[in-house]
Design an enzyme around this catalytic site. Structure first.
Site, PDB file in Angstrom:
ATOM      1  N   ASP A   1      -2.321  -3.414  11.083  1.00  0.00           N
ATOM      2  CA  ASP A   1      -2.267  -4.038   9.751  1.00  0.00           C
ATOM      3  C   ASP A   1      -1.417  -5.308   9.786  1.00  0.00           C
ATOM      4  OD1 ASP A   1      -3.032  -4.239   7.105  1.00  0.00           O
ATOM      5  OD2 ASP A   1      -1.366  -3.026   6.354  1.00  0.00           O
TER       6      ASP A   1
ATOM      7  N   GLY B   1       0.799  -1.210   0.000  1.00  0.00           N
ATOM      8  CA  GLY B   1       0.000   0.000   0.000  1.00  0.00           C
ATOM      9  C   GLY B   1       0.837   1.268   0.000  1.00  0.00           C
TER      10      GLY B   1
END
Length: 542
Positions: free
Chosen positions: A351, A236
């Site tokens: 995450d 990301g």
């Protein structure tokens, strides 16, 4: 402190102290942030190298003053301290306090024991073997966290005699002694500091160390101008490149993509959070680059890339036998426990997933990618955000739906990772010929039907340990329970994973089915395929 041209400070500014550094006082040493010197040997131990200790180099740690007898003539001394790292330990939930002490006293390799609270009303016998690593004295005198150190009777008698002598001085002697110690400490401290600086050749302010800055030309040369041949991954944040510095050191360069949904905020966050985190199961950040429009993070290079490249690959998954997978599970758990508990402030990763677990040359796991991590105060249970960023399949229900996150949100992600390691299957994208459930639902159905072993990756059939596999599935299901209050904290997760066969673990409740009934139903999002962003509206920050 120097500031970059972009107007923000690269210095590590999070409120931390030297005792947060992993193994600050070496083996069998205890770190006491409010004392001078900060490190001290545990009772019954002496510095391995008095010369290094005098120079405030505590890395060598401490060794026993006298050897153990191990013939029922040993005893224990109680020390108020946090639990050491779980390097070599044994947990038995059925032992009483007296049985625990007796069991430890019979073994020369048993260094200490404690009775942790596993769950409501359930405690156990926790024993450590070998050196005790990463011990910190808790703040305040009223801490109820204790460990009992295994010592020979002769050493206990010496400690008792010393304690009696300490209680004899009159008030005047006490005052004079205290003043003398303070003056001597100042003089000695100044002398030691001068010796240490002379030895090192330069002044180093360890509390205000700034993250090293790499220039663009150096990184461009190291990565062959960021060539596609050197790109080893993409997430990301942006692409990651393999690089080699002029001295031969291998590095991984994470370069912020101009199209990334993660930006300056996540970049600064990762710099500030990971710069001083030191644990064997956390990836080490070497520096950063902010030249011009560039935003790059430079990490130690992990030769075996990420965990998902092994467990989800048809060929490479066979490299990870069950003993190695169990070691990886325990390593991830230790790293997450450090973030949640052993740091003075709780750090929530937000995450955790298999692609964010990197493997070194020996396949040891290291948690990486702290761009989304957040620090919460020790007394802060739950935080809330209007901008939910994470990865579908690993998000806890309360975070995905309401933007709420806490340490139990990371525990949920840990449970997903655990079940993926055991099964060799992804939670998101999991398919089964008989139903359309995701991996968590599938594991839950098998558990209820007493068929938990059917979840195991078939390539493990020649190396698995049945009780360990079942326990890992059991703990994984406890971690992914729907409601946060039902999930265990990471200290309990680690205890349960290392518990003996037959340990009495609580029954798991229904997992969080937040992904829906069909694993093929993809959520709508414009985010990149690895990280998804959801905007939660009409929420108030807490």
């Amino acid at each position: 402190m120097n500031e970059s041209k972009n107007g923000w400070n690269l210095a590590y500014t999070a409120p931390r102290d030297s005792c947060d550094n992993y193994a600050q006082c070496g083996p069998n040493g205890i770190c006491r942030i409010s004392k001078i010197p900060v490190c001290k040997c545990l009772k019954g131990f002496t510095p391995r190298s008095q010369q290094d200790w005098d120079l405030q180099d505590w890395s060598g740690g401490s060794i026993r003053t006298r050897p153990l007898n191990c013939q029922n003539r040993d005893g224990f001394v109680k020390v108020g301290a946090n639990f050491p790292d779980m390097l070599q330990f044994q947990l038995n939930t059925s032992m009483s306090l007296n049985e625990c002490q007796t069991q430890c006293s019979k073994s020369c390799s048993c260094t200490a024991y404690a009775t942790p609270l596993i769950s409501d009303g359930v405690s156990g016998c926790l024993m450590w073997f070998g050196d005790l690593i990463d011990i910190r004295e808790p703040p305040g005198a009223d801490s109820n966290i204790n460990i009992d150190i295994h010592l020979p009777v002769s050493e206990l008698e010496s400690i008792n005699d010393l304690d009696k002598k300490k209680k004899r001085p009159t008030k005047l002697i006490f005052i004079l002694t205290t003043v003398g110690v303070l003056i001597s400490g100042l003089i000695l401290g100044g002398t030691l500091l001068k010796i240490r600086l002379t030895r090192q050749g330069e002044v180093q302010n360890t509390e205000d160390l700034e993250l090293p800055l790499f220039d663009l030309a150096t990184l461009s040369a190291a990565t062959v101008n960021f060539s596609s041949e050197n790109m080893i991954g993409e997430g990301g944040f942006g692409p990651v490149y393999l690089g080699n510095l002029s001295d031969g050191q291998g590095i991984a360069v994470k370069r912020l993509s101009k199209t990334s949904r993660q930006g300056l905020e996540e970049f600064k966050n990762e710099v500030n959070l990971i710069a001083k985190l030191q644990h064997r199961n956390l990836v080490r950040l070497l520096g950063c680059c902010t030249q011009g429009e560039e935003r790059m993070l430079i990490y130690e290079f992990m030769q075996n890339k990420s965990l998902d490249n092994f467990i989800f690959d048809q060929d490479r998954r066979t490299i990870l036998s069950w003993p190695k997978r169990f070691d990886i599970i325990m390593g991830i758990a230790r790293g997450l426990l450090y973030l949640h508990h052993d740091s003075r402030l709780k750090i929530i990763h937000r995450d955790l997933k298999t692609s964010n677990i990197l493997l070194d040359e020996n396949l040891n796991p290291k948690i990486s990618d702290f761009g989304l991590a957040r620090i919460v105060g020790g007394d802060q249970g739950t935080a809330r955000t209007k901008r939910v960023i994470g990865t579908y399949g690993y998000m806890a229900p309360e975070y995905a739906f309401d933007g709420k996150f806490c340490v139990k949100s990371d525990v949920f992600s840990m449970g997903v990772v655990l079940l993926e390691i055991v099964s060799g299957k992804k939670n998101r994208g999991f398919s089964h010929m008989n139903h359309s459930h995701n991996l968590l639902e599938h594991a839950w159905l098998l558990w209820k039907e007493d068929k938990a072993l059917e979840l195991m990756d078939e390539c493990l059939k020649d190396s698995f340990v049945e009780c360990q596999v079942k326990r890992c599935i059991h703990v994984g299901l406890l971690c992914v329970q729907k409601y946060t209050e039902d999930r265990p904290v990471m200290s309990s997760v680690l205890f349960m994973l290392g518990s003996e066969e037959g340990a009495n673990l609580p029954d798991p409740k229904e997992p969080g089915f937040f992904m829906g009934g069909s694993s093929s139903n993809e959520e709508t999002s414009k985010a990149d395929p690895n990280t998804n962003t959801v905007t939660v509206t009409d929420l108030e920050a807490r």
